[in-house]
Design an enzyme around this catalytic site. Structure first.
Site, PDB file in Angstrom:
ATOM      1  CB  SER A 248      -0.535  -6.204  -9.159  1.00  0.00           C
ATOM      2  OG  SER A 248       0.720  -5.609  -8.910  1.00  0.00           O
TER       3      SER A 248
ATOM      4  CG  ASN B 122       4.420   3.030  -7.193  1.00  0.00           C
ATOM      5  OD1 ASN B 122       3.897   4.147  -7.225  1.00  0.00           O
ATOM      6  ND2 ASN B 122       5.015   2.506  -8.255  1.00  0.00           N
TER       7      ASN B 122
ATOM      8  CE1 TYR C  68     -10.535  -5.072  -2.163  1.00  0.00           C
ATOM      9  CE2 TYR C  68     -11.179  -2.820  -1.597  1.00  0.00           C
ATOM     10  CZ  TYR C  68     -11.089  -4.165  -1.270  1.00  0.00           C
ATOM     11  OH  TYR C  68     -11.553  -4.607  -0.061  1.00  0.00           O
TER      12      TYR C  68
ATOM     13  NE  ARG D 221      -2.580  -0.559   3.544  1.00  0.00           N
ATOM     14  CZ  ARG D 221      -2.597  -1.588   4.393  1.00  0.00           C
ATOM     15  NH1 ARG D 221      -3.141  -2.740   4.010  1.00  0.00           N
ATOM     16  NH2 ARG D 221      -2.089  -1.482   5.593  1.00  0.00           N
TER      17      ARG D 221
ATOM     18  CE  LYS E 239     -15.272  -4.751   2.386  1.00  0.00           C
ATOM     19  NZ  LYS E 239     -15.117  -4.064   3.695  1.00  0.00           N
TER      20      LYS E 239
ATOM     21  CG  HIS F  37       4.794  -6.042 -11.166  1.00  0.00           C
ATOM     22  ND1 HIS F  37       3.551  -5.594 -10.789  1.00  0.00           N
ATOM     23  CD2 HIS F  37       5.673  -5.179 -10.628  1.00  0.00           C
ATOM     24  CE1 HIS F  37       3.674  -4.511 -10.045  1.00  0.00           C
ATOM     25  NE2 HIS F  37       4.962  -4.231  -9.938  1.00  0.00           N
TER      26      HIS F  37
END
Length: 517
Positions: free
Chosen positions: A423, A388, A400, A385, A412, A427
């Site tokens: 993510s 970045n 999200y 969190r 959730k 990457h």
């Protein structure tokens, strides 16, 4: 609270009103105390208490009013959206800039500068002794940043297409939306055109150039990072402005309010991935600060080059040219864990602090919260969190929260895992395009160890020992990933395939290449 806000609250007018009320009550008490002295003292103290209560309430109300108003140097355009509508931008410094204002922390920064100067001097002296002349080898940097003309032309193509296509499509859709009798078909058509541009024009095109021209690692990384950045910015622009058009009522005004080209152009350069018509702006540009940031960018590049050339790559060349084995992995990790961690931290400092702050200062962009104190994290959730914030904000609001809006708040955990997977894929895509091969090491680490450590090192654990564990696992993971990618790099270099199949592209070549180099 702003400093000027506090001075405005504690102004002489407020103090005079307080003193005037107290003086009136005191005179009343003095005039009538001869008739009822025992009863007047409690009444007088009650009046004093009433005045002080009124004064404090006024201070609180004034402070809330000042906190909710934009800074004095902000644009007159509304800068803050309601919390449920997305990120709120405020004028604030970067965490390290605030820390550098403290004398002791600034001294640590100066010590690192002294270390950098010692590295330069030692390198020059050693090279002069070995080579007989003052020479600094930059072969690695020259190779890594090669084919700069291809990089610049590719960036120019990506930037101009992102500037014209998303804005043009949005403008055409917005101007005829409310007058159209087929709003759904119109929205689907223009949304489809935007999706095609994102996938093929801005997605496949730059990736094909990076592969076709066989760009070296740093040059390929520049192209792919810019590609991902512009993809996210284009999506944010459309995402933030669509609701404006949908909520537009022609009865109130006949003109559809769309962002100006200048506002969109500023957003493309601004160090944020969340679009707003206006952001908090500083009054002036500190060019000395800009020069300092760019100087530290160059110094950080040299420092990473020095660490890699002296301490990391020799070990990778020694153990990375053989087939994977536990002995080589352990020795490589033990030899390179510390220098790899130093190089990674330096790259963080280069990209997240120096580069971002340099452009923010040139654009007078006042919200410098590009990262938080991630080095104090006691959990991987907190680390992701705070490391970045720019990318985290985009994932939080557009991935999200939108996932929860579509499927409900009871999902959730699924939303968090979905964002984690997205993510990881991005990457892995960046690394694959940077090195020119697909080896899903980072994807495996993200999806296997990421959720596990995210659960073990949760936000409930606040002891400093968990920060130590976090740093140890980060160093271990970074070194292991670098070692495995070095294996694959050498395998592709020394074991080329004449007629590769699709399976050969997705299967790590280091599994079958046994050549010792």
């Amino acid at each position: 609270m702003h400093r000027m806000g506090l001075l405005e609250i504690l102004n002489p007018v407020n103090w005079e009103s307080l003193k005037l009320g107290l003086l009136k009550d005191f005179l009343k008490f003095k005039n009538y105390k001869q008739f009822q002295p025992p009863q007047m003292k409690p009444a007088f103290m009650q009046r004093i208490d009433s005045h002080f209560t009124e004064f404090v309430n006024g201070l609180i109300a004034k402070s809330v009013q000042l906190e909710s108003s934009p800074p004095a140097f902000s644009s007159p355009v509304e800068l803050r959206a309601p919390p449920e509508h997305g990120k709120v931008f405020v004028a604030r410094k970067s965490v390290l800039d605030e820390l550098f204002e403290m004398k002791d922390i600034r001294t640590i920064h100066h010590v690192f500068i002294a270390f950098f100067i010692m590295i330069i001097l030692c390198t020059l002296i050693v090279d002069s002794i070995d080579e007989g002349r003052l020479v600094v080898k930059f072969d690695l940097l020259v190779y890594a940043f090669g084919k700069s003309s291809v990089v610049f032309s590719t960036w120019l193509y990506m930037f101009l297409s992102t500037l014209t296509v998303p804005y043009g499509l949005f403008l055409l859709w917005a101007q005829g939306y409310h007058g159209s009798s087929h709003k759904t078909i119109r929205s689907t058509f223009f949304g489809g055109l935007f999706t095609i541009f994102q996938i093929f024009g801005l997605g496949v095109g730059p990736a094909y150039i990076a592969i076709a021209y066989n760009l070296p690692p740093a040059s390929a990384a520049i192209v792919i990072f810019e590609q991902v950045r512009l993809l996210m910015k284009g999506y944010s622009f459309i995402r933030e402005n669509t609701s404006r058009i949908l909520s537009f009522t022609p009865q109130k005004t006949n003109t559809v309010q769309v962002p100006k080209v200048s506002q969109y152009l500023y957003f493309l350069f601004a160090p944020t991935l969340i679009y707003r018509d206006a952001y908090p702006r500083n009054p002036t540009i500190r060019w000395s600060y800009v020069a300092t940031m760019f100087a530290e960018v160059l110094a950080s590049l040299f420092y990473v080059h020095y660490i890699s050339e002296i301490y990391i790559f020799p070990v990778f060349r020694k153990y990375g040219g053989e087939h994977f084995n536990v002995r080589g992995l352990v020795l490589c990790i033990l030899h390179t864990m510390l220098p790899s961690s130093l190089a990674t931290i330096t790259l963080y400092y280069l990209l997240l602090h120096c580069w971002q702050n340099a452009f923010a200062e040139m654009l007078r962009f006042a919200d410098r919260m590009f990262y938080k104190d991630w080095w104090n994290s006691t959990s991987y959730a907190s680390y992701f969190r705070t490391m970045n914030v720019v990318v985290y904000d985009w994932l939080y609001y557009y991935a999200y929260k939108d996932f929860l809006w579509l499927f409900g708040k009871k999902f959730k955990a699924v939303a968090m895992l979905s964002v984690f997977l997205f993510s990881a894929v991005v990457h892995e895509y960046i690394l694959a395009m940077t090195f020119g091969f697909f080896c899903p090491v980072l994807l495996f680490v993200y999806m296997c160890f990421g959720p596990f450590f995210n659960f073990i090192l949760s936000d409930r654990r606040k002891s400093p020992i968990w920060t130590v564990i976090l740093w140890l696992t980060l160093g271990l993971g970074t070194t292991m990933i670098l070692y495995l990618y070095s294996l694959e790099w050498n395998a592709h270099k020394h074991c080329p395939l004449k007629n590769p199949t699709f399976l050969d592209y997705v299967k790590p070549r280091s599994w079958t290449c046994h050549l010792k180099v």
